[in-house]
Design an enzyme around this catalytic site. Structure first.
Site, PDB file in Angstrom:
ATOM      1  CG  HIS A 260      -1.299  -0.813   1.550  1.00 49.60           C
ATOM      2  ND1 HIS A 260      -3.100  -1.036   1.859  1.00 49.60           N
ATOM      3  CD2 HIS A 260      -2.366  -2.732   0.441  1.00 49.60           C
ATOM      4  CE1 HIS A 260      -4.090  -1.969   1.933  1.00 49.60           C
ATOM      5  NE2 HIS A 260      -3.581  -2.731   0.437  1.00 49.60           N
TER       6      HIS A 260
ATOM      7  CD  GLU B  64      -2.335   3.828   3.252  1.00 51.97           C
ATOM      8  OE1 GLU B  64      -1.442   3.334   2.178  1.00 51.97           O
ATOM      9  OE2 GLU B  64      -3.329   4.225   4.010  1.00 51.97           O
TER      10      GLU B  64
ATOM     11  CB  CYS C  21      -6.739  -0.732   5.070  1.00 53.54           C
ATOM     12  SG  CYS C  21      -5.174  -1.158   5.124  1.00 53.54           S
TER      13      CYS C  21
ATOM     14  CB  CYS D 167      -1.978   1.483   5.915  1.00 53.17           C
ATOM     15  SG  CYS D 167      -1.563   0.835   4.647  1.00 53.17           S
TER      16      CYS D 167
END
Length: 173
Positions: free
Chosen positions: A55, A57, A85, A88
Site C-alpha cells: 500500500h 503508506e 486500512c 497501514c
C-alpha cells in the site's frame, strides 16, 4: 487544515496518479519531517509487486526507514489520499509517526474512524494526531473515477467475450 497540508496532499494526489497509471487503486502517500522536507513517498503497488502489503503508506514508511536508518519515524507527518486500512494504521502506530493527514474516508476498510477506530484506543502506547478531510472531494473523486473506469472496462470485456462466444457457437452450427 493548513496551506502546507493542502500542498502535501496535492503531492500525494500526484503520486496516486502514478498508481492509477499502473492499474493500481489510486492512493498516494508522502512522509514529511518536522522541517517540512519530504523524506519518503509511495503509491499503491500491490498488483504490480504481487504484494498485498504494498500500500502507498507502507511503501512510504519502508522508504523512510531506509532513508533515516531507523524504524521510528518520530516528528513526521504522513499525508495519504485515503483513510488508512487496519494494516497501514498498525504500521503508522509502530513507526511512531506524530501526525496523520488524510483526504477521503474509506467506509469499507478505513481504520481511523469510518469503519474501525484503531487510534481511539487509550491503551495504545502511542497517540497519533489526526487531520482528516484534507482535499477530501478531490481524493474521493480520484478513487471513484478509477472504479467507474474499471467497471466500464469490465463491462466492455464481458460484452466482447459474450459476442465472441455467440460467434463461435454460430460457426459450430
Amino acid at each position: 487544515m493548513t496551506e502546507q497540508d493542502q500542498q502535501f496532499m496535492r503531492y500525494a494526489l500526484a503520486l496516486a496518479d502514478k498508481a492509477a497509471a499502473m492499474g493500481e487503486i489510486p492512493v498516494g502517500a508522502v512522509l514529511v519531517d518536522a522541517h517540512g522536507e519530504i523524506i519518503a513517498e509511495g503509491w499503491n503497488q500491490s498488483i504490480t509487486l504481487s504484494d498485498p502489503t504494498a500500500h502507498a503508506e507502507i511503501i512510504a514508511l519502508r522508504q523512510a526507514g531506509q532513508q533515516i536508518q531507523n524504524y521510528r519515524l518520530l516528528d513526521t507527518t504522513l499525508y495519504v489520499t485515503l483513510e488508512p486500512c487496519p494494516m497501514c494504521a498498525g504500521a503508522i502506530l509502530h513507526s511512531r509517526i506524530k501526525r496523520l493527514v488524510f483526504g477521503a474516508m474509506d467506509y469499507k476498510t478505513g481504520a481511523i474512524g469510518s469503519r474501525f477506530h484503531l487510534f481511539d484506543d487509550y491503551r495504545m502506547n502511542h497517540m497519533v494526531e489526526i487531520t482528516s478531510g484534507v482535499l477530501a472531494e478531490e481524493c474521493s473523486q480520484k478513487i471513484s473515477q478509477f472504479f467507474q473506469q474499471r467497471r466500464a472496462q469490465q463491462k466492455l470485456a464481458k460484452a466482447n467475450s459474450s459476442s465472441e462466444s455467440s460467434i463461435i457457437t454460430q460457426d459450430n452450427n
